[in-house]
Write an enzyme that holds these catalytic residues in place. Structure first.
Site, PDB file in Angstrom:
ATOM      1  N   ASP A 242       0.853  -1.190   0.000  1.00 25.90           N
ATOM      2  CA  ASP A 242       0.000   0.000   0.000  1.00 25.90           C
ATOM      3  C   ASP A 242       0.886   1.236   0.000  1.00 25.90           C
ATOM      4  OD1 ASP A 242      -1.970   2.117   1.023  1.00 25.90           O
ATOM      5  OD2 ASP A 242      -3.251   0.345   1.013  1.00 25.90           O
TER       6      ASP A 242
ATOM      7  N   THR B 156     -11.885   1.991  -6.078  1.00 23.25           N
ATOM      8  CA  THR B 156     -12.388   2.543  -7.345  1.00 23.25           C
ATOM      9  C   THR B 156     -13.659   3.332  -7.045  1.00 23.25           C
ATOM     10  OG1 THR B 156     -13.514   0.425  -7.734  1.00 23.25           O
ATOM     11  CG2 THR B 156     -11.391   0.757  -8.816  1.00 23.25           C
TER      12      THR B 156
ATOM     13  N   ASN C 149     -24.845  -6.608  -7.196  1.00 22.35           N
ATOM     14  CA  ASN C 149     -25.150  -5.555  -6.228  1.00 22.35           C
ATOM     15  C   ASN C 149     -26.364  -4.733  -6.646  1.00 22.35           C
ATOM     16  OD1 ASN C 149     -23.266  -6.185  -4.319  1.00 22.35           O
ATOM     17  ND2 ASN C 149     -21.775  -4.655  -4.959  1.00 22.35           N
TER      18      ASN C 149
ATOM     19  N   GLY D 257     -36.697  -0.930   5.321  1.00 25.58           N
ATOM     20  CA  GLY D 257     -35.809  -0.117   6.147  1.00 25.58           C
ATOM     21  C   GLY D 257     -35.749   1.304   5.636  1.00 25.58           C
TER      22      GLY D 257
ATOM     23  N   CYS E 200     -20.796  -0.031  -1.248  1.00 23.36           N
ATOM     24  CA  CYS E 200     -20.894  -0.742  -2.526  1.00 23.36           C
ATOM     25  C   CYS E 200     -22.150  -0.426  -3.327  1.00 23.36           C
ATOM     26  CB  CYS E 200     -20.815  -2.252  -2.282  1.00 23.36           C
ATOM     27  SG  CYS E 200     -19.203  -2.804  -1.680  1.00 23.36           S
TER      28      CYS E 200
END
Length: 432
Positions: free
Chosen positions: A39, A94, A208, A253, A260
C-alpha cells in the site's frame, strides 16, 4: 491452519490494504499462501505490520495476527517486494467519479507501478470493482495475462464470505492464468465459475444492483401496505418462502447504502448509458431509495407531531443506529445519516447512539453519545435506523420514562411492538 503442502503454496502479492485487500491478504495467508500486502500509505502499513487493524471486522484481527506470527503475511510500501510473486491481486479503491463513472486513477497508478516489477510469468488478478473492459485493458498495459476475480464480501461477514463463498468467479481468456488464480482458493468449498473477463466484471455490478432493486421493491411495498392496511412482515414472509424469490433482502428499512450499492448502481447506470441501453428499472430503484429517506422523515413527523407535515423545529429526537447496517463501523452512504440530515434540516435536534462507533466518528448533524439513556432523555421520539440486535435487550421501560414523549419509529421492524407498548411506548413500524 491449512494442510496445504509447501509445494502447492503460492507467492501472492495484494496491492491495496483497504477493506477488500486486507481481508483478501489475511485469508489467503490463512489458506497457506505466502502473502505480501502493498500500500502507498506508510502509516497504515506500519500499523498493519504491528497487527493493528483499522476496521471492525469479526475474525480479521486474529487472521492478521496468525499470518504475521507464522511468517506467511507481511506488509510493505515497496512494490519491488512483488518481484517474486506468482499472482498479484489488485484490491485498489475505485470510487465513483463525475456522472457516476468509476474513478480509475488510483487503479491505473497501481497498474503502472507494477509494469517494471513483476516476474514475466506473474498473473494479475483484478479484485477491484472495475468497469467492463478494465481487465482486458490491464492485460494490454502489462503485457501479461490478467484475470477478473471479483469479490462478493459483506461487511461484518467478510472473513466468513471469503473462506466460505457462494461462488468463486474467474474471468479470463488465458486458461493457464485462470488455473493459477483458481489455485488461490484450493481448499475452499465453493463452485468456481469460469467465464470471460467482461462477464465477470459485469456480474459484480449486476449482483449488487439486483440487491438494491430488491430492497427498493420491498420498501415501496411497505408503503403500499400502510395505505391498504396490510402487514409487510407477513407479505415478505409469504414472498420469501418462494425459492424463486428467497427471503434475503426482503426486510424494509430506511434505504440501502454503504460502500458498494450506491457506487455500483451509479456505475452500472453509467455503463448502460454509455452503451446506449435505457436501464429505467435501475434508475427508478435509485429514485425509490431517495424517496425512502423522505418517507421515513414523513413517518417521524406523523409519529411525534400527529401530522405528516408537522413542525420538527427544536424537537429533540433520539436516533438508535448510525452505521449503514449492523455489525460494522462503516457510516459511508449510511441511510441512517441520510435520514438524520433531513431531520436536522427540518429543525430537529438529534442525539445518536450506535454500538459500532465511537463518539468522535460521526460529526455534523448528530450529537453522538456512548450512553443510550442520553438518547432518550427528554426526547420527543426515538427512531431505530440500524438493525443492531443489541437493541432488543435495552431497558425500554426506563427509556420510555426518560422520554418527553414515549414514541418510537422502528424503521427496521426490529423490535417487538407488544413489548414496546407494554414498556410505555407508542410504537410505529414500517409497513405495518
Amino acid at each position: 491452519m491449512s494442510d496445504r503442502t509447501d509445494r502447492n503454496r503460492l507467492a501472492v502479492g495484494v496491492v491495496g490494504t483497504g477493506y477488500v485487500g486486507l481481508t483478501s491478504a489475511a485469508c489467503l495467508a490463512h489458506l497457506g499462501h505466502r502473502v505480501t500486502g502493498v500500500d502507498v500509505d506508510a502509516t497504515k502499513i506500519s500499523s498493519l505490520s504491528r497487527g493493528e487493524i483499522p476496521i471492525a471486522e469479526p475474525g480479521l484481527g486474529a487472521l492478521v495476527a496468525e499470518g504475521l506470527s507464522e511468517g506467511r503475511l507481511a506488509f510493505t510500501t515497496d512494490p519491488d517486494a512483488l518481484s517474486r510473486a506468482e499472482v498479484v491481486v489488485l484490491c485498489v479503491p475505485t470510487p465513483t467519479g463525475p456522472e457516476g463513472a468509476t474513478e480509475l486513477r488510483a487503479f491505473d497508478a497501481a497498474v503502472g507501478s507494477l509494469a517494471e516489477v513483476l516476474d514475466p510469468d506473474c498473473v494479475v488478478a483484478v479484485k477491484s470493482t472495475v468497469p467492463v473492459g478494465t481487465t482486458t485493458r490491464t492485460e494490454r498495459l502489462l503485457g501479461r495475462p490478467a484475470v477478473s476475480n471479483p469479490e462478493f464480501l459483506r461487511e461484518g461477514h467478510a472473513v466468513h464470505d471469503f473462506l466460505h463463498p457462494d461462488r468463486i468467479v474467474v474471468g479470463a481468456t488465458d486458461p493457464t492464468a485462470a488455473d493459477l488464480v483458481t489455485a488461490l482458493y484450493d481448499g475452499v468449498a465453493a463452485p468456481v465459475l469460469r467465464t470471460d473477463p467482461a462477464s465477470a466484471e459485469l456480474a459484480k455490478y449486476a449482483s449488487n444492483a439486483f440487491l438494491a432493486v430488491k430492497v427498493s421493491y420491498v420498501n415501496v411495498l411497505a408503503e403500499l401496505c400502510e395505505r391498504l392496511g396490510a402487514d409487510i412482515v407477513d407479505v415478505a414472509r409469504v414472498m420469501g418462502l418462494d425459492p424463486r424469490i428467497g427471503s434475503a433482502f426482503l426486510a424494509p428499512g430506511p434505504g440501502w447504502g454503504g460502500s458498494c450499492l450506491p457506487k455500483d448502481t451509479r456505475a452500472l447506470l453509467h455503463t448502460a448509458d454509455e452503451a446506449g441501453v435505457d436501464f429505467a428499472l435501475l434508475a427508478d430503484t435509485v429514485a425509490a431509495n431517495r424517496h425512502q429517506h423522505e418517507r421515513v422523515v414523513t413517518k417521524v413527523r406523523q409519529a411525534v407531531t400527529g401530522a405528516t407535515d408537522g413542525c420538527l423545529d427544536g424537537l429533540r429526537l433520539g436516533l438508535l443506529g448510525l452505521t449503514f447496517k449492523a455489525g460494522t463501523d462503516d457510516v459511508r452512504a449510511s441511510p441512517a445519516l441520510a435520514v438524520a440530515t433531513r431531520l436536522a434540516e427540518a429543525g430537529a435536534v438529534l442525539t445518536g447512539y450506535d454500538p459500532g462507533i465511537d463518539r468522535d466518528r460521526v460529526a455534523g448533524v448528530v450529537q453522538v453519545v456512548d450512553d443510550v439513556t442520553l438518547v432518550a432523555k427528554d426526547a420527543a421520539g426515538l427512531v431505530v435506523l440500524t438493525e443492531w440486535p443489541e437493541f432488543h435487550d435495552l431497558d425500554w421501560a426506563l427509556l420510555a420514562a426518560l422520554s418527553e414523549r414515549a414514541t418510537i419509529v422502528d424503521t427496521r421492524n426490529l423490535l417487538d411492538p407488544e413489548l414496546l407498548e407494554r414498556a410505555g411506548f407508542a410504537y410505529h413500524g414500517l409497513g405495518r
